[in-house]
Design an enzyme around this catalytic site. Structure first.
Site: not given
Length: 319
Positions: A109, A146, A201, A283
């Site tokens: 992101h 995040e 992430h 993740e």
């Protein structure tokens, strides 16, 4: 005479004891001064080389009291790869150990995405279908985004890998207003001819779910996507990163997917589908879980997360 001799002995004995003490105290201080620079002191576990990336080493047991597995010991649920013990099998912070290697880090992101929702909503071709350019990502209940987390961790990983001699490229370094789109993220790794790519992430799973997982590319051969050549090496990269990450952070494999292996195979992610070089997504845990989130907001813990990722990458590149 007898009484005089008796009283003289204790005084001589005391003088000898004082002389001995005067010799021992400076020697002990000197020994402490020698030990301190070598060990790095009690707060960093002797890891001086990664101070900038670690932000200091955390004390106690991370992740709600789960102790990291000792070097060389298997982590429950995480596959063991040859040479993945110790410091990820990669030799710690030894300078030059990754000379000539290229690593691309992809911080998930972008903190600016929230201000550019229209731009990131446009769709791009990922081979199997079209998908949004990017998303805003998730956040902890306290509002720690995040996108902020992934950029911080990726920068720490970069510091460690560059110390080891690798050339490191970031897909974004807080230097663009939004994105890049998922297809461009894949292309950056491809054009760099990266030896390994890691996309960083953190998940937004239900609040009761805990743990980390590593996403591996599924076998896709459709349109622009062809992962045939990278599924094998990407799995090897993912297994090594998972093992090193678990050891360094104390986090266990996700308890809500992957059957407790810490690995998940997907064919719906453009960043993986369009990659032509070994690539995985990490993740790092679940931002919606209070205990995981409590670690994410610790700079020291993020240093450990970065070390786990860097050690896993180094282990893979040195095989």
């Amino acid at each position: 005479m007898s009484n005089g001799n008796t009283s003289a002995r204790p005084r001589r004995a005391r003088r000898r004891a004082l002389i001995g003490l005067c010799v021992l105290v400076p020697a002990g201080v000197a020994g402490w001064l020698v030990w301190q620079p070598v060990s790095g002191g009690p707060d960093d576990g002797g890891r001086r080389g990664a101070a900038a990336a670690d932000g200091g080493a955390p004390g106690g047991r991370p992740h709600g009291g789960v102790s990291p597995a000792p070097p060389g010991k298997p982590v429950p649920g995480v596959p063991t790869s040859p040479g993945a013990g110790g410091s990820g099998g990669g030799g710690g912070d030894r300078e030059g150990s990754l000379a000539g290697k290229v690593v691309v880090l992809d911080p998930g992101h972008n903190p600016g995405n929230r201000e550019h929702t229209r731009e990131i909503a446009r769709t791009v071709d990922i081979g199997t279908h079209r998908k949004e350019c990017d998303t805003t990502g998730t956040a902890t209940d306290s509002g720690y985004a995040e996108a902020e987390f992934t950029l911080d961790v990726a920068r720490r990983v970069r510091t460690l890998l560059e110390q080891r001699g690798a050339r490191v490229v970031l897909t974004q370094d807080g230097d663009r207003p939004y994105g890049p789109c998922i297809d461009e993220r894949a292309e950056i790794g491809n054009e760099a001819h990266a030896d390994a790519v890691v996309s960083v992430h953190a998940d937004g799973a239900p609040a009761a779910a805990r743990g980390f997982h590593v996403i591996l590319p599924g076998r896709v051969r459709e349109g622009r996507a062809d992962t045939t050549a990278i599924t094998g090496p990407s799995r090897e990269l993912g297994e090594r990163v998972a093992r090193a990450y678990a050891r360094e952070t104390g986090f266990g494999p996700a308890d809500y997917l992957g059957g407790g292996t810490g690995l998940d195979v997907r064919s719906d992610l453009g960043g993986l589908n369009l990659s032509t070089v070994p690539k995985v997504f990490v993740e790092c845990g679940n931002m919606r879980n209070a205990r995981d989130a409590g670690q994410f907001t610790s700079a020291r813990w993020r240093g450990r997360a970065a070390r786990g990722i860097a050690d896993g990458v180094e282990s893979f590149l040195r095989t």
